[in-house]
Design a protein around this motif. Structure first.
Motif, PDB file in Angstrom:
ATOM      1  N   GLU A 116     120.490  28.215   0.739  1.00  0.00           N
ATOM      2  CA  GLU A 116     120.070  27.317   2.236  1.00  0.00           C
ATOM      3  C   GLU A 116     119.450  26.151   1.639  1.00  0.00           C
ATOM      4  O   GLU A 116     119.634  24.992   2.071  1.00  0.00           O
ATOM      5  N   LEU A 133     121.203  25.844  12.465  1.00  0.00           N
ATOM      6  CA  LEU A 133     120.615  26.706  11.505  1.00  0.00           C
ATOM      7  C   LEU A 133     120.892  28.164  11.823  1.00  0.00           C
ATOM      8  O   LEU A 133     120.592  28.539  13.132  1.00  0.00           O
ATOM      9  N   THR A 134     121.255  29.211  11.083  1.00  0.00           N
ATOM     10  CA  THR A 134     121.151  30.316  11.585  1.00  0.00           C
ATOM     11  C   THR A 134     119.939  31.242  11.298  1.00  0.00           C
ATOM     12  O   THR A 134     119.521  31.095  10.269  1.00  0.00           O
ATOM     13  N   PHE A 136     115.643  32.429  11.070  1.00  0.00           N
ATOM     14  CA  PHE A 136     114.702  31.774  10.758  1.00  0.00           C
ATOM     15  C   PHE A 136     114.268  32.245   9.356  1.00  0.00           C
ATOM     16  O   PHE A 136     113.362  32.008   8.941  1.00  0.00           O
ATOM     17  N   ARG A 138     114.037  31.440   5.839  1.00  0.00           N
ATOM     18  CA  ARG A 138     114.419  30.566   4.900  1.00  0.00           C
ATOM     19  C   ARG A 138     112.992  30.337   4.172  1.00  0.00           C
ATOM     20  O   ARG A 138     111.952  30.597   4.363  1.00  0.00           O
ATOM     21  N   ARG A 143     111.587  24.703   5.537  1.00  0.00           N
ATOM     22  CA  ARG A 143     111.010  24.592   6.287  1.00  0.00           C
ATOM     23  C   ARG A 143     110.233  23.140   6.373  1.00  0.00           C
ATOM     24  O   ARG A 143     110.396  22.313   7.412  1.00  0.00           O
ATOM     25  N   CYS A 153     116.900  19.880  15.469  1.00  0.00           N
ATOM     26  CA  CYS A 153     117.245  21.210  14.913  1.00  0.00           C
ATOM     27  C   CYS A 153     117.338  22.308  15.910  1.00  0.00           C
ATOM     28  O   CYS A 153     116.358  22.492  16.703  1.00  0.00           O
ATOM     29  N   HIS A 155     118.061  26.726  16.258  1.00  0.00           N
ATOM     30  CA  HIS A 155     118.370  27.836  15.591  1.00  0.00           C
ATOM     31  C   HIS A 155     119.290  28.868  16.324  1.00  0.00           C
ATOM     32  O   HIS A 155     119.104  28.825  17.479  1.00  0.00           O
ATOM     33  N   VAL A 165     110.028  25.010  18.473  1.00  0.00           N
ATOM     34  CA  VAL A 165     111.071  25.531  17.675  1.00  0.00           C
ATOM     35  C   VAL A 165     112.052  25.655  18.802  1.00  0.00           C
ATOM     36  O   VAL A 165     112.006  26.346  19.752  1.00  0.00           O
ATOM     37  N   CYS A 167     115.911  27.193  19.934  1.00  0.00           N
ATOM     38  CA  CYS A 167     116.624  28.291  19.578  1.00  0.00           C
ATOM     39  C   CYS A 167     117.578  28.843  20.804  1.00  0.00           C
ATOM     40  O   CYS A 167     117.038  28.778  21.965  1.00  0.00           O
ATOM     41  N   SER A 311     124.115  26.280  21.960  1.00  0.00           N
ATOM     42  CA  SER A 311     123.113  25.700  21.147  1.00  0.00           C
ATOM     43  C   SER A 311     123.512  24.224  20.812  1.00  0.00           C
ATOM     44  O   SER A 311     122.827  23.536  20.375  1.00  0.00           O
TER      45      SER A 311
END
Length: 341
Positions: A116, A133-134, A136, A138, A143, A153, A155, A165, A167, A311
């Protein structure tokens, strides 16, 4: 027309200047006409569009992004394309973003954070408009790349209350707890958890299973059967046979994914093991065909299409500079009680 044809052969593609020349306008006017900007006369717009169609002109997204400082590309990183769950998410994202002029770029991480990170480095070099992005899970380097890029972004599939964040998803832990509670309410006491792939969301479902059984005083770590192999129907059948051979006291099994559970049901049918009489079976995700199994599979329906759409809508707002009403959107889940439990 000869100069136009010569330029096309030389460059290998029709340029905006070629279209402008054919339409008898300046390249700036041609650009504004194709972008649909106001202030360009309707007859000029029609001439430019006709010239573009006749010449087979395709806009260069890289050149457009360079000129406008605005990309139309949105990378969407998912673990696998062989999993119908992520195909449903991608379809919803594409349908939501396309009418707004954004193109989805699909990256497959194979559940590998390092892979990724490599994809992120490649995509961010082209200054995308946004990222989807799928989860958290990573690397710290990934990050840092996301934070330094300033690219909006969102999630998918998981939730967090971490500040800043964005999501959209549901609680995998709560869903794992809910299906386990259902099996307990049906009178089952020796409930196994069978899982493959062992990605973060699978292990969150395992945590929900553990929490539920601990609350009822019935957790037994020996009833967990965890395989690092990719999830599949074949593996599900093998794991059910292994479970019954090594843990014959089990009276119910919670498979972490429906393909495993479907394989388990087929193995039980082949071995003439009564479901749910001898052993109850439950899955997760309500994948295609689960309601057609014999018996029909009890499972957790996850809102993957709704997650893809919500999303993408959240990302559209972020790309417009808007502040979302909520940073985290919980779309919940639904327990689908069928004959297998």
């Amino acid at each position: 027309m000869e100069p136009i044809e010569r330029k096309r052969r030389h460059s290998g593609r029709v340029t905006l200047s070629t279209v402008a020349q054919a339409a008898g306008v300046s390249p700036i006017t041609a650009s504004r006409a194709l972008r649909g900007e106001r202030g360009v006369a309707a007859d000029l717009v029609e001439r430019v569009k006709q010239a573009a169609d006749q010449l087979g002109y395709v806009p260069d997204p890289a050149a457009r992004a360079l000129a406008s400082q605005r990309s139309t590309q949105v990378p969407v990183l998912v673990p696998l394309l062989s999993n119908a769950l992520f195909v449903d998410v991608l379809e919803a994202v594409h349908r939501t973003l396309l009418p707004h002029g954004y193109q989805t770029l699909i990256g497959v991480t194979h559940y590998e954070p390092v892979e990724e990170e490599q994809l992120l480095r490649s995509y961010l070099a082209h200054r995308p408009a946004g990222l989807l992005l799928t989860g958290f899970d990573r690397t710290e380097a990934a990050r840092a790349l996301i934070a330094a890029s300033g690219v909006p972004c969102v999630h998918l599939m998981e939730l967090t209350s971490a500040p800043g964040v964005h999501c959209v998803g549901f609680s995998q832990i709560d869903a794992g707890c809910a299906i386990t509670e259902h099996l307990l309410q049906r009178g089952h006491r020796r409930i196994a958890f069978v899982a493959a792939q062992l990605d973060p969301r699978t292990m969150q479902r395992a945590e929900g299973y553990r929490r539920c059984l601990r609350q009822h005083g019935g957790y037994d770590a020996r009833l967990e059967l965890l395989s690092p192999q990719p999830s599949s129907m074949r593996l599900g059948g093998e794991l059910l046979e292994d479970l019954l051979r090594t843990r014959p006291e089990v009276d119910a099994v919670f498979f972490c994914n429906d393909d495993l559970a479907q394989g388990g049901l087929l193995a039980a049918l082949r071995l003439k093991i009564a479901v749910p009489g001898r052993i109850a079976v439950a899955g997760f995700n309500d994948l295609s065909g689960s309601d057609q199994m014999v018996p029909a599979l009890t499972t957790v329906r996850t809102p993957r299409r709704a997650i893809g759409e919500a999303s993408a809508q959240m990302l559209l707002g972020l790309m417009r500079g808007e502040t979302p009403a909520r940073n985290a959107i919980d779309l919940g889940f639904e327990l689908m009680v069928r004959d297998s439990s």
